[in-house]
Write a protein that holds these residues in place. Structure first.
Motif, PDB file in Angstrom:
ATOM      1  N   ILE A 116       0.846  -1.192   0.000  1.00 16.04           N
ATOM      2  CA  ILE A 116       0.000   0.000   0.000  1.00 16.04           C
ATOM      3  C   ILE A 116       0.884   1.245   0.000  1.00 16.04           C
ATOM      4  CG2 ILE A 116      -1.728   1.304   1.308  1.00 16.04           C
ATOM      5  CD1 ILE A 116      -2.662  -1.401   2.446  1.00 16.04           C
ATOM      6  N   ALA A 117       0.590   2.177  -0.892  1.00 19.74           N
ATOM      7  CA  ALA A 117       1.389   3.398  -1.000  1.00 19.74           C
ATOM      8  C   ALA A 117       1.299   4.218   0.278  1.00 19.74           C
ATOM      9  CB  ALA A 117       0.907   4.232  -2.184  1.00 19.74           C
ATOM     10  N   ALA A 118       2.394   4.884   0.609  1.00 19.73           N
ATOM     11  CA  ALA A 118       2.434   5.713   1.820  1.00 19.73           C
ATOM     12  C   ALA A 118       1.359   6.794   1.786  1.00 19.73           C
ATOM     13  CB  ALA A 118       3.810   6.343   1.972  1.00 19.73           C
ATOM     14  N   THR A 119       1.007   7.253   0.600  1.00 19.21           N
ATOM     15  CA  THR A 119      -0.018   8.289   0.467  1.00 19.21           C
ATOM     16  C   THR A 119      -1.411   7.761   0.825  1.00 19.21           C
ATOM     17  OG1 THR A 119      -0.154   7.762  -1.892  1.00 19.21           O
ATOM     18  CG2 THR A 119       1.234   9.632  -1.254  1.00 19.21           C
ATOM     19  N   ASP A 120      -1.558   6.442   0.886  1.00 20.32           N
ATOM     20  CA  ASP A 120      -2.838   5.830   1.241  1.00 20.32           C
ATOM     21  C   ASP A 120      -2.867   5.363   2.695  1.00 20.32           C
ATOM     22  OD1 ASP A 120      -4.203   6.114  -1.200  1.00 20.32           O
ATOM     23  OD2 ASP A 120      -3.149   4.399  -2.045  1.00 20.32           O
ATOM     24  N   LEU A 121      -1.900   5.835   3.494  1.00 24.71           N
ATOM     25  CA  LEU A 121      -1.839   5.505   4.912  1.00 24.71           C
ATOM     26  C   LEU A 121      -1.848   6.799   5.733  1.00 24.71           C
ATOM     27  CD1 LEU A 121       0.918   2.725   4.898  1.00 24.71           C
ATOM     28  CD2 LEU A 121      -1.529   2.385   5.262  1.00 24.71           C
ATOM     29  N   ALA A 122      -2.874   6.968   6.556  1.00 17.20           N
ATOM     30  CA  ALA A 122      -2.957   8.158   7.416  1.00 17.20           C
ATOM     31  C   ALA A 122      -2.627   7.750   8.844  1.00 17.20           C
ATOM     32  CB  ALA A 122      -4.354   8.766   7.341  1.00 17.20           C
ATOM     33  N   GLU A 123      -1.592   8.342   9.406  1.00 20.54           N
ATOM     34  CA  GLU A 123      -1.138   7.966  10.746  1.00 20.54           C
ATOM     35  C   GLU A 123      -2.085   8.475  11.826  1.00 20.54           C
ATOM     36  OE1 GLU A 123       2.261   9.856  13.216  1.00 20.54           O
ATOM     37  OE2 GLU A 123       3.210   8.232  12.051  1.00 20.54           O
ATOM     38  N   VAL A 124      -2.511   7.559  12.698  1.00 21.14           N
ATOM     39  CA  VAL A 124      -3.287   7.912  13.883  1.00 21.14           C
ATOM     40  C   VAL A 124      -2.372   7.927  15.099  1.00 21.14           C
ATOM     41  CG1 VAL A 124      -5.229   7.275  15.372  1.00 21.14           C
ATOM     42  CG2 VAL A 124      -5.366   6.880  12.894  1.00 21.14           C
ATOM     43  N   LEU A 125      -1.510   6.912  15.190  1.00 21.92           N
ATOM     44  CA  LEU A 125      -0.472   6.823  16.211  1.00 21.92           C
ATOM     45  C   LEU A 125       0.823   6.425  15.521  1.00 21.92           C
ATOM     46  CD1 LEU A 125      -2.325   4.992  19.129  1.00 21.92           C
ATOM     47  CD2 LEU A 125      -1.316   7.284  19.221  1.00 21.92           C
ATOM     48  N   PRO A 126       1.939   7.042  15.850  1.00 24.95           N
ATOM     49  CA  PRO A 126       3.202   6.726  15.168  1.00 24.95           C
ATOM     50  C   PRO A 126       3.624   5.281  15.396  1.00 24.95           C
ATOM     51  CG  PRO A 126       3.607   8.071  17.114  1.00 24.95           C
ATOM     52  CD  PRO A 126       2.125   8.038  16.925  1.00 24.95           C
ATOM     53  N   GLN A 127       4.224   4.714  14.366  1.00 24.55           N
ATOM     54  CA  GLN A 127       4.691   3.336  14.425  1.00 24.55           C
ATOM     55  C   GLN A 127       6.165   3.294  14.841  1.00 24.55           C
ATOM     56  OE1 GLN A 127       3.352   0.251  14.212  1.00 24.55           O
ATOM     57  NE2 GLN A 127       5.428  -0.458  14.624  1.00 24.55           N
ATOM     58  N   PRO A 128       6.495   2.714  15.992  1.00 24.25           N
ATOM     59  CA  PRO A 128       7.907   2.588  16.388  1.00 24.25           C
ATOM     60  C   PRO A 128       8.670   1.687  15.408  1.00 24.25           C
ATOM     61  CG  PRO A 128       6.426   2.204  18.255  1.00 24.25           C
ATOM     62  CD  PRO A 128       5.580   2.205  17.026  1.00 24.25           C
ATOM     63  N   GLU A 129       9.985   1.841  15.388  1.00 23.84           N
ATOM     64  CA  GLU A 129      10.837   0.992  14.555  1.00 23.84           C
ATOM     65  C   GLU A 129      10.838  -0.430  15.112  1.00 23.84           C
ATOM     66  OE1 GLU A 129      12.586   1.475  11.756  1.00 23.84           O
ATOM     67  OE2 GLU A 129      11.771   3.503  11.541  1.00 23.84           O
ATOM     68  N   VAL A 130      10.519  -1.399  14.244  1.00 22.56           N
ATOM     69  CA  VAL A 130      10.505  -2.804  14.649  1.00 22.56           C
ATOM     70  C   VAL A 130      11.044  -3.642  13.491  1.00 22.56           C
ATOM     71  CG1 VAL A 130       8.548  -2.576  16.236  1.00 22.56           C
ATOM     72  CG2 VAL A 130       8.126  -3.075  13.825  1.00 22.56           C
ATOM     73  N   ALA A 131      11.275  -4.918  13.765  1.00 22.09           N
ATOM     74  CA  ALA A 131      11.712  -5.827  12.708  1.00 22.09           C
ATOM     75  C   ALA A 131      10.613  -5.976  11.661  1.00 22.09           C
ATOM     76  CB  ALA A 131      12.053  -7.196  13.304  1.00 22.09           C
ATOM     77  N   ALA A 132      11.019  -6.203  10.405  1.00 25.12           N
ATOM     78  CA  ALA A 132      10.052  -6.346   9.309  1.00 25.12           C
ATOM     79  C   ALA A 132       9.107  -7.515   9.532  1.00 25.12           C
ATOM     80  CB  ALA A 132      10.798  -6.512   7.991  1.00 25.12           C
ATOM     81  N   THR A 133       9.546  -8.494  10.317  1.00 24.31           N
ATOM     82  CA  THR A 133       8.724  -9.684  10.556  1.00 24.31           C
ATOM     83  C   THR A 133       7.761  -9.519  11.737  1.00 24.31           C
ATOM     84  OG1 THR A 133      10.524 -10.594  11.908  1.00 24.31           O
ATOM     85  CG2 THR A 133      10.420 -11.276   9.581  1.00 24.31           C
ATOM     86  N   ALA A 134       7.745  -8.343  12.357  1.00 25.68           N
ATOM     87  CA  ALA A 134       6.838  -8.136  13.491  1.00 25.68           C
ATOM     88  C   ALA A 134       5.388  -8.329  13.047  1.00 25.68           C
ATOM     89  CB  ALA A 134       7.028  -6.734  14.065  1.00 25.68           C
TER      90      ALA A 134
END
Length: 315
Positions: A116-134
């Motif tokens: 999904i393109a970043a432009t189609d994602l609206a942040e409600v709460l910031p996503q912390p840095e995690v492993a790609a497999t989380a």
């Protein structure tokens, strides 16, 4: 020159079905067509109409994946809000496709995450840095309600089916207690979907104010700042936050929570105003723990189609 192999993907909702063609995980946007379910007797006739409407050479369709709003078991599903039966074997025979899959619609949304393109994602709460497999979690509000976790493993992506909309409403929201018997579709069992869905918005408003109106009208009144509609919207968002928080504690999606569906998108502008974050994180001694989970609203209306295509492309 032999055309590249194609997949046919379809997203069956409670009211409409969208059908498209895809190359690999990429949906051909100009091939998307929408059909009203009331005009057809099943998915087979929808696909037949689509193939008739399309100028594409269908000989090279090698895969078919259908997402549907209802439970799926062993390649067979019945829609929750529509009297259609979807059968993987029948689809394979009808289109002579090598690869055929039937997914719950939220499973399809889960397979779309990462495409999904970043432009189609609206942040409600910031996503912390995690492993790609989380692990991740998709929560959908539309004609109905559902949720499913997304697991990326060494063997590939696994998105198990779920019917989370049919668990009972949370008892922690005291405002709901006096109106549970007024939820007309509950049959004595007030489930999450009786509030967190399109019809749920109307039912909640009727239970609060004794007025039966269309959910779109309620949203319009919220936009105008009408007090009763805002009361309905605030309670709706509080229930959504509470239920979403419960699901997060069940699945621990450190890779993020993704809110999808038409009702979600309609309420997205009001999540902050009506206290979604507070309700989401209000888990007693685990409230601080809840700060580890990011939340986004997905505005890509074709995400389920993309998920179908991605699922087929992974083999």
């Amino acid at each position: 020159m032999v055309p590249a192999a194609l997949s046919l993907v379809a997203d069956i909702g409670g009211t409409n079905t969208r059908v498209a063609l895809a190359h690999g995980a990429e949906v051909q946007v100009d091939s998307v067509r929408r059909y009203r379910n009331a005009e057809f007797d099943g998915i087979g006739s929808v696909i037949a109409r689509y193939l008739g409407d399309s100028s594409q050479n269908h000989t090279f369709i090698t895969g078919v994946c259908v997402a549907m709003a209802g439970p799926v078991h062993d390649g067979v599903g019945t829609l929750t809000n529509l009297d259609w039966r979807i059968d993987k074997a029948v689809l394979a025979e009808a289109l002579s496709a090598e690869r055929v899959a039937v997914l719950n619609d939220l499973q399809a949304q889960g397979h779309a995450i990462g495409h999904i393109a970043a432009t189609d994602l609206a942040e409600v709460l910031p996503q912390p840095e995690v492993a790609a497999t989380a692990a991740k979690l998709v929560i959908g509000l539309g004609t109905g309600f559902n949720a499913c976790p997304v697991f990326d493993t060494a063997a590939g992506r696994f998105v198990p089916p779920s019917e989370a909309g049919h668990v009972s409403l949370p008892t922690s929201i005291a405002e709901l207690h006096p109106m549970l018997s007024k939820l007309s579709d509950s049959r004595g069992y007030p489930s999450v979907e009786e509030v967190l869905s399109g019809r749920g918005v109307s039912q909640l408003h009727a239970a609060l104010h004794g007025e039966v109106i269309d959910p779109a009208d309620i949203l319009s009144r919220i936009g105008d700042g009408e007090a009763q509609a805002c009361d309905t919207g605030a309670l709706f968002v509080k229930v959504l936050g509470d239920v979403a928080g419960n699901l997060v504690l069940s699945h621990l999606p450190f890779g993020g929570v993704f809110l999808v569906g038409g009702v979600t998108r309609a309420f997205a502008p009001y999540l902050d105003q009506f206290g979604f974050v507070e309700a989401f994180r209000s888990k007693g001694r685990f409230s601080t723990f809840m700060e580890q989970f990011g939340v986004s609203v997905v505005s890509d209306d074709y995400a389920a189609l993309t998920g179908c295509a991605s699922h087929l492309s992974r083999g």
